[in-house]
Motif scaffolding. Structure first.
Motif, PDB file in Angstrom:
ATOM      1  N   GLY A  43       2.956  24.239  68.732  1.00 49.22           N
ATOM      2  CA  GLY A  43       4.073  24.911  68.087  1.00 49.22           C
ATOM      3  C   GLY A  43       3.870  25.177  66.607  1.00 49.22           C
ATOM      4  N   GLY A  44       2.717  24.797  66.065  1.00 47.61           N
ATOM      5  CA  GLY A  44       2.503  24.904  64.622  1.00 47.61           C
ATOM      6  C   GLY A  44       1.636  26.059  64.172  1.00 47.61           C
ATOM      7  N   SER A  45       1.174  26.898  65.106  1.00 45.85           N
ATOM      8  CA  SER A  45       0.233  27.955  64.711  1.00 45.85           C
ATOM      9  C   SER A  45       0.872  28.986  63.789  1.00 45.85           C
ATOM     10  N   PHE A  46       2.121  29.331  64.042  1.00 49.43           N
ATOM     11  CA  PHE A  46       2.772  30.345  63.203  1.00 49.43           C
ATOM     12  C   PHE A  46       2.971  29.836  61.777  1.00 49.43           C
ATOM     13  N   LYS A  47       3.427  28.593  61.651  1.00 46.72           N
ATOM     14  CA  LYS A  47       3.623  28.017  60.321  1.00 46.72           C
ATOM     15  C   LYS A  47       2.307  27.984  59.550  1.00 46.72           C
ATOM     16  N   ALA A  48       1.223  27.603  60.235  1.00 44.91           N
ATOM     17  CA  ALA A  48      -0.088  27.573  59.587  1.00 44.91           C
ATOM     18  C   ALA A  48      -0.548  28.983  59.220  1.00 44.91           C
ATOM     19  N   ALA A  49      -0.252  29.957  60.088  1.00 48.49           N
ATOM     20  CA  ALA A  49      -0.609  31.345  59.786  1.00 48.49           C
ATOM     21  C   ALA A  49       0.135  31.837  58.555  1.00 48.49           C
ATOM     22  N   MET A  50       1.411  31.467  58.436  1.00 52.51           N
ATOM     23  CA  MET A  50       2.183  31.847  57.254  1.00 52.51           C
ATOM     24  C   MET A  50       1.606  31.219  55.992  1.00 52.51           C
ATOM     25  N   LYS A  51       1.180  29.958  56.109  1.00 57.94           N
ATOM     26  CA  LYS A  51       0.606  29.265  54.948  1.00 57.94           C
ATOM     27  C   LYS A  51      -0.682  29.951  54.499  1.00 57.94           C
ATOM     28  N   LEU A  52      -1.540  30.296  55.460  1.00 57.87           N
ATOM     29  CA  LEU A  52      -2.761  31.021  55.125  1.00 57.87           C
ATOM     30  C   LEU A  52      -2.415  32.399  54.567  1.00 57.87           C
ATOM     31  N   GLY A  53      -1.438  33.055  55.196  1.00 57.51           N
ATOM     32  CA  GLY A  53      -1.025  34.369  54.727  1.00 57.51           C
ATOM     33  C   GLY A  53      -0.520  34.355  53.303  1.00 57.51           C
ATOM     34  N   GLU A  54       0.191  33.304  52.931  1.00 55.61           N
ATOM     35  CA  GLU A  54       0.694  33.182  51.559  1.00 55.61           C
ATOM     36  C   GLU A  54      -0.449  33.068  50.556  1.00 55.61           C
ATOM     37  N   LYS A  55      -1.498  32.343  50.941  1.00 57.22           N
ATOM     38  CA  LYS A  55      -2.658  32.232  50.054  1.00 57.22           C
ATOM     39  C   LYS A  55      -3.337  33.586  49.861  1.00 57.22           C
ATOM     40  N   VAL A  56      -3.468  34.332  50.972  1.00 60.05           N
ATOM     41  CA  VAL A  56      -4.092  35.652  50.878  1.00 60.05           C
ATOM     42  C   VAL A  56      -3.214  36.611  50.080  1.00 60.05           C
ATOM     43  N   ALA A  57      -1.897  36.571  50.377  1.00 59.82           N
ATOM     44  CA  ALA A  57      -0.968  37.497  49.723  1.00 59.82           C
ATOM     45  C   ALA A  57      -0.868  37.272  48.222  1.00 59.82           C
ATOM     46  N   ALA A  58      -1.219  36.068  47.765  1.00 57.64           N
ATOM     47  CA  ALA A  58      -1.177  35.770  46.331  1.00 57.64           C
ATOM     48  C   ALA A  58      -2.352  36.401  45.582  1.00 57.64           C
ATOM     49  N   GLN A  59      -3.359  36.869  46.319  1.00 53.07           N
ATOM     50  CA  GLN A  59      -4.519  37.513  45.705  1.00 53.07           C
ATOM     51  C   GLN A  59      -4.220  38.997  45.475  1.00 53.07           C
ATOM     52  N   PRO A  60      -4.954  39.643  44.561  1.00 50.38           N
ATOM     53  CA  PRO A  60      -4.742  41.082  44.319  1.00 50.38           C
ATOM     54  C   PRO A  60      -5.115  41.895  45.559  1.00 50.38           C
ATOM     55  N   ALA A  61      -4.196  42.725  46.009  1.00 56.10           N
ATOM     56  CA  ALA A  61      -4.320  43.377  47.314  1.00 56.10           C
ATOM     57  C   ALA A  61      -5.493  44.349  47.405  1.00 56.10           C
ATOM     58  N   ILE A  62      -5.782  45.069  46.330  1.00 56.26           N
ATOM     59  CA  ILE A  62      -6.814  46.110  46.415  1.00 56.26           C
ATOM     60  C   ILE A  62      -8.208  45.525  46.635  1.00 56.26           C
ATOM     61  N   PRO A  63      -8.679  44.554  45.814  1.00 54.54           N
ATOM     62  CA  PRO A  63     -10.002  44.001  46.101  1.00 54.54           C
ATOM     63  C   PRO A  63     -10.051  43.216  47.414  1.00 54.54           C
TER      64      PRO A  63
END
Length: 267
Positions: free
Chosen positions: A193-213
């Motif tokens: 049941g934890g895959s979505f929460k972990a995906a969001m956590k990883l997604g937040e790390k990626v989303a904090a980076q500059p989108a173009i590069p």
């Protein structure tokens, strides 16, 4: 026509995460033609979206059981011609390609099981996170057909030749979450049941980076790693069409529906 896909945007840091949830409301979550087309349109809907830099793909109780053999997921070769089959079999590769070619970083959150067309879709994404009690299986050869959707070269990049052969040829083998991680087919294992929460956590790390590069880096890696994928997979549809015209395919599907072991004859 029923809608199986829900899209939520504006999540995470600065609203840069989107979630696409595919849920047919049952434990199987199979991919029929309508669901496949809808998921393709969902991926394409991000083509001009400069606000979203991460897209998480999740299922319902399970990620997906693959093609809907019981509910119209594949036409009967006895009732259609080769040209019609080839057109029919383009639907799946379009889905995988649409998700593979997205500018946004994509993450699969896998619960329950991820089978056949489900894993074909998952390996078209950038990252895969799986729950500890989930499993993966590639049953196509056991149904008398080849694995298509450009899945084999993508699996080859992730897990190498021997593991790819093992996963595809040994069609009855369940690949546990632990094995999938050991093989590098997935990047993370979570509690049930934890895959979505972990995906969001990883997604937040990626989303904090500059989108173009980030998008440029993804495209560069994909182009280099998959430079020969189109060449290697150009016969996928023809191989699938050919194997669907064999006696072994008819026997494989009949055995699946009758819940018995198939008796293949090599013809």
């Amino acid at each position: 026509m029923a809608s199986y896909v829900e899209i939520k945007k504006g999540l995470g840091p600065d609203g840069r995460i989107a979630v696409v949830r595919f849920d047919r409301g049952d434990a199987i979550n199979a991919l029929n033609d309508d669901a496949t087309r809808e998921l393709t349109r969902a991926a394409e809907s991000f083509d001009d979206d400069t606000k979203t830099s991460v897209v998480i793909l999740a299922g319902g109780k399970s990620f997906s059981a693959g093609a809907d053999l019981k509910g119209g997921g594949r036409r009967s070769p006895a009732s259609t011609d080769v040209a019609a089959l080839r057109r029919q079999f383009r639907i799946g590769p379009r889905l995988a390609r649409a998700w593979y070619e997205m500018d946004q970083v994509t993450i699969a959150a896998i619960e329950g099981f991820c089978i056949g067309a489900g894993i074909a879709l998952a390996v078209a994404l950038d990252f895969r996170i799986i729950a500890r009690d989930a499993h993966i299986r590639v049953p196509e050869v056991g149904l008398g057909i080849n694995m298509s959707w450009q899945t084999i070269p993508r699996m080859l990049q992730l897990i190498g030749p021997a593991r790819t052969k093992q996963a595809v040829i040994l069609a009855d083998q369940r690949i546990s979450a632990a094995e999938a991680y050991e093989w590098r087919l997935v990047e993370q294992v979570t509690e049930p049941g934890g895959s979505f929460k972990a995906a969001m956590k990883l997604g937040e790390k990626v989303a904090a980076q500059p989108a173009i590069p980030v998008a440029m880096t993804k495209q560069t890696v994909n182009r280099l790693a998959g430079a020969l994928d189109d060449l290697a997979s150009h016969m996928d549809i023809d191989q699938l069409t050919l194997t669907c015209l064999t006696e072994d395919y008819r026997e494989g599907v009949a055995a699946f529906r009758e819940k018995r072991k198939p008796r293949f004859k090599g013809r």
